[in-house]
Write a protein that holds these residues in place. Structure first.
Motif, short mmCIF file in Angstrom:
data_model
loop_
_atom_site.label_atom_id
_atom_site.label_comp_id
_atom_site.label_asym_id
_atom_site.label_seq_id
_atom_site.Cartn_x
_atom_site.Cartn_y
_atom_site.Cartn_z
N GLU A 181 0.73 -1.09 -0.03
CA GLU A 181 0.07 -0.13 -0.10
C GLU A 181 0.89 1.52 -0.09
O GLU A 181 0.48 2.17 -0.69
CB GLU A 181 -0.89 -0.01 1.30
CG GLU A 181 -1.91 1.18 1.38
CD GLU A 181 -2.75 1.32 0.22
OE1 GLU A 181 -3.31 2.52 -0.32
OE2 GLU A 181 -3.02 0.48 -0.59
N VAL A 183 3.91 1.46 -1.21
CA VAL A 183 4.44 1.65 -2.77
C VAL A 183 3.27 1.97 -3.69
O VAL A 183 3.80 3.22 -4.40
CB VAL A 183 4.89 0.25 -3.21
CG1 VAL A 183 5.13 0.30 -4.87
CG2 VAL A 183 5.95 -0.24 -2.51
N ARG A 184 1.91 1.79 -3.52
CA ARG A 184 0.89 2.42 -4.15
C ARG A 184 0.75 3.80 -4.08
O ARG A 184 0.73 4.81 -4.99
CB ARG A 184 -0.41 1.64 -4.03
CG ARG A 184 -0.42 0.24 -4.61
CD ARG A 184 -1.95 -0.32 -4.41
NE ARG A 184 -2.17 -1.59 -4.58
CZ ARG A 184 -2.41 -2.40 -3.86
NH1 ARG A 184 -2.58 -2.18 -2.43
NH2 ARG A 184 -2.43 -3.77 -3.97
N GLN A 185 0.73 4.37 -2.85
CA GLN A 185 0.74 5.59 -2.51
C GLN A 185 1.69 6.38 -3.04
O GLN A 185 1.62 7.63 -3.53
CB GLN A 185 0.44 5.85 -0.85
CG GLN A 185 -0.80 5.36 -0.36
CD GLN A 185 -0.78 5.17 1.10
OE1 GLN A 185 -0.10 6.01 1.92
NE2 GLN A 185 -1.98 4.91 1.61
N ARG A 186 2.93 5.84 -3.01
CA ARG A 186 4.19 6.65 -3.36
C ARG A 186 4.09 7.03 -4.96
O ARG A 186 4.25 7.90 -5.47
CB ARG A 186 5.30 6.16 -3.16
CG ARG A 186 6.70 6.89 -3.48
CD ARG A 186 8.09 5.97 -2.96
NE ARG A 186 8.47 4.79 -3.55
CZ ARG A 186 8.20 3.70 -2.87
NH1 ARG A 186 7.61 3.68 -1.70
NH2 ARG A 186 8.46 2.46 -3.51
N ARG A 187 3.61 5.75 -5.71
CA ARG A 187 3.40 5.66 -7.13
C ARG A 187 2.35 6.83 -7.51
O ARG A 187 2.34 7.85 -8.38
CB ARG A 187 3.11 4.54 -7.60
CG ARG A 187 4.58 3.65 -7.79
CD ARG A 187 4.14 2.32 -8.04
NE ARG A 187 5.22 1.25 -8.04
CZ ARG A 187 5.37 0.00 -8.64
NH1 ARG A 187 4.10 -0.54 -8.68
NH2 ARG A 187 6.35 -0.75 -8.51
N ALA A 188 1.30 7.01 -6.58
CA ALA A 188 0.12 7.78 -6.98
C ALA A 188 0.69 9.31 -7.00
O ALA A 188 0.35 10.14 -7.69
CB ALA A 188 -1.03 7.64 -6.08
N GLU A 190 3.83 10.22 -7.18
CA GLU A 190 4.72 10.72 -8.48
C GLU A 190 4.07 10.88 -9.37
O GLU A 190 4.55 11.75 -10.29
CB GLU A 190 5.70 9.34 -8.25
CG GLU A 190 6.68 9.30 -7.11
CD GLU A 190 7.55 8.05 -7.50
OE1 GLU A 190 7.13 7.25 -8.25
OE2 GLU A 190 8.31 7.76 -6.53
N ALA A 191 3.09 9.88 -9.82
CA ALA A 191 2.08 10.15 -10.98
C ALA A 191 1.40 11.62 -11.17
O ALA A 191 1.54 12.55 -12.10
CB ALA A 191 1.00 9.36 -11.18
#
Length: 201
Positions: A181, A183-188, A190-191
């Motif tokens: 989770e 990792v998902r938040q970090r990618r979101a 960054e996007a």
């Protein structure tokens, strides 16, 4: 009894308390496999490492695959590493196995997280067994389900897991799901930052 199969069936049969991610479920399935292999004496824990033993292999095909995938050279594989390695795509593998056995059919008219159609569970002994464990509040199954959002977080009123080995597996699953989770938040983030830069260019 196969805990990962029962968990997969429950995931298909029960309305989740929050959106159910494939990655979360795959990590929990890998944890359920580790729990079953520990319970049947196929492996044991040395600290947080999975040390294989040599009893007869599991009858369940996917559990047999899991047993065959264990690292057999010392110092053996840490449980968290096992969850990430074995868990890769594991929900799809269990879903395919259930479909091949006639446990699951598909209705293509509606959306579900796993495919473009809606899963329909057949009325089988496996489904009834999973439903029985679920209705009986079997502690390990409940804890795995709570870790991935199939049900709400456990409360003091829920049956507690008391076995230290099972608690070690459940803690590793919980930590892995939290890490995923993050990792998902970090990618979101960054996007979103990239999109803001693009709009401002």
């Amino acid at each position: 009894m196969s805990t990962p199969r029962d968990l997969m069936i429950v995931a298909l049969d029960v309305a989740p308390s929050r959106p159910l991610g494939r990655g979360d479920l795959s990590l929990a399935l890998a944890g359920a496999e580790a729990y079953d292999l520990l319970r049947t004496g196929t492996l044991r824990l040395r600290g947080d490492r999975l040390a294989p033993l040599t009893p007869p292999g599991p009858e369940d095909g996917l559990l047999a695959e899991a047993a065959a995938a264990l690292v057999r050279e010392e110092p053996y594989e840490p449980l968290p590493d096992w969850l990430w390695r074995r868990g890769r795509g594991l929900s799809s593998a269990y879903l395919a196995a259930l479909e091949a056995e006639g446990q699951v059919t598909w209705e293509r008219s509606r959306w579900l997280p796993f495919r473009g159609g809606r899963t329909v569970l057949s009325d089988t002994e496996a489904r009834r067994r999973a439903a029985y464990r679920w209705a009986a509040d079997e502690p390990v199954l409940l804890a795995l389900a709570a870790a991935v959002g199939i049900r709400e977080e456990l409360t003091p009123a829920d049956p507690a897991v008391t076995d230290d080995t099972a608690l070690t597996v459940l803690a590793a699953v919980h930590d892995a799901v939290m890490e995923l989770e993050a990792v998902r938040q970090r990618r979101a983030l960054e996007a979103a930052a990239f999109a803001n830069v693009w709009r401002g260019a």
